[in-house]
Enzyme design. Sequence first.
Site, PDB file in Angstrom:
ATOM      1  N   LYS A  24      26.764  55.279  22.241  1.00 33.50           N
ATOM      2  CA  LYS A  24      25.973  54.888  21.261  1.00 33.50           C
ATOM      3  C   LYS A  24      24.526  54.320  21.895  1.00 33.50           C
ATOM      4  CE  LYS A  24      30.368  53.495  19.016  1.00 33.50           C
ATOM      5  NZ  LYS A  24      31.161  52.763  19.622  1.00 33.50           N
ATOM      6  N   ASP A  54      35.953  56.406  22.668  1.00 33.57           N
ATOM      7  CA  ASP A  54      34.572  55.803  22.251  1.00 33.57           C
ATOM      8  C   ASP A  54      34.189  54.700  22.869  1.00 33.57           C
ATOM      9  OD1 ASP A  54      33.255  55.556  19.343  1.00 33.57           O
ATOM     10  OD2 ASP A  54      33.672  53.690  20.043  1.00 33.57           O
ATOM     11  N   HIS A  83      23.554  52.920  16.798  1.00 35.24           N
ATOM     12  CA  HIS A  83      24.876  51.980  16.944  1.00 35.24           C
ATOM     13  C   HIS A  83      24.630  51.081  15.606  1.00 35.24           C
ATOM     14  CE1 HIS A  83      27.605  49.544  19.813  1.00 35.24           C
ATOM     15  NE2 HIS A  83      28.067  49.383  18.662  1.00 35.24           N
ATOM     16  N   TYR A 105      28.631  48.078  25.544  1.00 31.04           N
ATOM     17  CA  TYR A 105      29.791  47.766  26.201  1.00 31.04           C
ATOM     18  C   TYR A 105      30.030  47.434  27.553  1.00 31.04           C
ATOM     19  CZ  TYR A 105      31.700  49.448  21.408  1.00 31.04           C
ATOM     20  OH  TYR A 105      31.681  49.737  20.158  1.00 31.04           O
TER      21      TYR A 105
HETATM   22  N1  LIG Z   1      30.114  51.095  15.980  1.00 30.28           N
HETATM   23  C1  LIG Z   1      30.473  49.827  16.104  1.00 30.28           C
HETATM   24  O1  LIG Z   1      29.609  48.932  15.570  1.00 30.28           O
HETATM   25  C2  LIG Z   1      31.972  49.424  16.661  1.00 30.28           C
HETATM   26  C3  LIG Z   1      31.998  48.134  16.393  1.00 30.28           C
HETATM   27  C4  LIG Z   1      33.515  47.534  16.755  1.00 30.28           C
HETATM   28  C5  LIG Z   1      34.246  48.403  17.566  1.00 30.28           C
HETATM   29  N2  LIG Z   1      33.865  49.911  17.531  1.00 30.28           N
HETATM   30  C6  LIG Z   1      34.742  50.793  18.159  1.00 30.28           C
HETATM   31  O2  LIG Z   1      35.918  50.851  17.499  1.00 30.28           O
HETATM   32  C7  LIG Z   1      37.078  50.512  18.412  1.00 30.28           C
HETATM   33  C8  LIG Z   1      38.238  49.856  17.872  1.00 30.28           C
HETATM   34  O3  LIG Z   1      37.708  48.492  17.047  1.00 30.28           O
HETATM   35  P1  LIG Z   1      38.151  46.947  17.839  1.00 30.28           P
HETATM   36  O4  LIG Z   1      38.335  47.184  19.249  1.00 30.28           O
HETATM   37  O5  LIG Z   1      37.098  46.012  17.559  1.00 30.28           O
HETATM   38  O6  LIG Z   1      39.399  46.435  17.240  1.00 30.28           O
HETATM   39  P2  LIG Z   1      41.022  47.106  16.916  1.00 30.28           P
HETATM   40  O7  LIG Z   1      41.080  48.364  17.563  1.00 30.28           O
HETATM   41  O8  LIG Z   1      41.196  46.944  15.286  1.00 30.28           O
HETATM   42  O9  LIG Z   1      41.579  46.214  17.618  1.00 30.28           O
HETATM   43  C9  LIG Z   1      41.656  45.735  19.056  1.00 30.28           C
HETATM   44  C10 LIG Z   1      42.760  44.526  19.236  1.00 30.28           C
HETATM   45  O10 LIG Z   1      43.934  44.641  18.704  1.00 30.28           O
HETATM   46  C11 LIG Z   1      45.039  44.589  19.636  1.00 30.28           C
HETATM   47  N3  LIG Z   1      45.780  45.558  19.617  1.00 30.28           N
HETATM   48  C12 LIG Z   1      45.899  46.937  19.796  1.00 30.28           C
HETATM   49  N4  LIG Z   1      46.888  47.423  19.672  1.00 30.28           N
HETATM   50  C13 LIG Z   1      47.841  46.743  19.226  1.00 30.28           C
HETATM   51  C14 LIG Z   1      49.096  46.695  18.740  1.00 30.28           C
HETATM   52  N5  LIG Z   1      49.911  47.983  18.926  1.00 30.28           N
HETATM   53  N6  LIG Z   1      49.840  45.421  18.525  1.00 30.28           N
HETATM   54  C15 LIG Z   1      49.224  44.528  18.490  1.00 30.28           C
HETATM   55  N7  LIG Z   1      47.945  44.423  18.823  1.00 30.28           N
HETATM   56  C16 LIG Z   1      47.139  45.322  19.130  1.00 30.28           C
HETATM   57  C17 LIG Z   1      44.174  44.589  21.094  1.00 30.28           C
HETATM   58  O11 LIG Z   1      44.610  43.643  21.833  1.00 30.28           O
HETATM   59  P3  LIG Z   1      44.838  44.082  23.676  1.00 30.28           P
HETATM   60  O12 LIG Z   1      43.448  44.832  24.144  1.00 30.28           O
HETATM   61  O13 LIG Z   1      45.397  42.695  24.272  1.00 30.28           O
HETATM   62  O14 LIG Z   1      46.060  44.889  23.636  1.00 30.28           O
HETATM   63  C18 LIG Z   1      42.694  44.037  20.390  1.00 30.28           C
HETATM   64  O15 LIG Z   1      42.753  42.595  20.586  1.00 30.28           O
HETATM   65  C19 LIG Z   1      36.415  49.737  19.681  1.00 30.28           C
HETATM   66  O16 LIG Z   1      37.106  49.296  20.753  1.00 30.28           O
HETATM   67  C20 LIG Z   1      35.020  50.282  19.860  1.00 30.28           C
HETATM   68  O17 LIG Z   1      35.311  51.519  20.517  1.00 30.28           O
HETATM   69  C21 LIG Z   1      32.681  50.120  17.154  1.00 30.28           C
END
Ligand SMILES: NC(=O)c1ccc[n+]([C@@H]2O[C@H](COP(=O)([O-])OP(=O)(O)OC[C@H]3O[C@@H](n4cnc5c(N)ncnc54)[C@H](OP(=O)(O)O)[C@@H]3O)[C@@H](O)[C@H]2O)c1
Length: 274
Positions: free
Chosen positions: A79, A49, A110, A54
């Site tokens: 997106k 994704d 988005h 990004y």
């Molecule tokens: N459509 C939208 O508007 C929208 C908005 C936000 C996000 N997204 C998508 O959703 C994806 C996921 O959301 P997100 O990146 O916001 O947050 P997330 O996946 O909930 O959390 C990512 C964070 O958690 C840490 N992490 C990951 N695995 C871990 C583990 N096993 N133990 C401890 N910490 C861990 C990562 O750190 P490290 O990287 O340092 O490991 C990073 O800081 C995004 O990457 C993006 O592709 C979409």
Amino acid sequence: MQLTLDTTRTLNNGIKIPLLGFGTYKLAQGKETQEAVLAALKLGYRHIDTATIYLNEADVGNAIKNSGIPRKEIFLTTKLWNDDHDDPAKALQESLRKFGTDYVDLYLMHWPVTGKRLQTWKVMEQLYQQKKCRAIGVCNFTIRHLKELLGSAKVIPAVNQVEFSPFWYRKELRELCEANGIQLEGWSPLGRGRKLEDERLLKLAKKYQKKPAQLLLRWALQHEIVTIPKSSHAERIRENMQIFDFAITSADMKMMDSWNEDYRTGTLDPEGIP
Ligand SMILES: NC(=O)c1ccc[n+]([C@@H]2O[C@H](COP(=O)([O-])OP(=O)(O)OC[C@H]3O[C@@H](n4cnc5c(N)ncnc54)[C@H](OP(=O)(O)O)[C@@H]3O)[C@@H](O)[C@H]2O)c1
């Protein structure tokens, strides 16, 4: 149903999306994105994704190429960014050029940009008919935005990708999506790492002898919500896919459902978008 890394959900147009994907928000351009995406693909993730905003589409494309995995075996989402609503066709073409591919599997709007979203959806419908994307969907649509879109859409969105976790369990939105054949995808399933110390979660993780992150991801999968955790660390990328060797009991699922506190990690509240 037995869940595995290969488990998919069938979208409303018949195409299949892997239930577990890999998120790439905040992965830095260049080496960091390329290494993380390559690590994820080598470990077995088959769903990536990303988004134009990004700024890492070219790096994602490179990692896919370097993985040697045939393009058709990978589910790729990007997106349309808010500034690109005036010409979505051009924006998608530019994304495809950066990826080095001639289609994406899922093209998402988005944000529900005020005054533009309905017209933009019409153009996205055309892009879908032209087979530049195998499915189209939206992100961050609330119940109000979805109902408005459903009033005029010829193609029902295949997906609504929204922030979703036990800490922001949006039951009514989920039910509306289900009733209309729209697959819910949850972003920030780990609350961006900020909720991993929650006492209730720590207690449950201890009971299952799993990591808090694994509990949160398994919860999403058992709700049949597509989940896309992001990490820049190989061990965490692995840890986040080691969620197919245990199951949360229905009593514990219900308990996790009750943790809702409308906890948002995103700075923009979609409810506030007119
Ligand atoms: N459509 C939208 O508007 C929208 C908005 C936000 C996000 N997204 C998508 O959703 C994806 C996921 O959301 P997100 O990146 O916001 O947050 P997330 O996946 O909930 O959390 C990512 C964070 O958690 C840490 N992490 C990951 N695995 C871990 C583990 N096993 N133990 C401890 N910490 C861990 C990562 O750190 P490290 O990287 O340092 O490991 C990073 O800081 C995004 O990457 C993006 O592709 C979409």
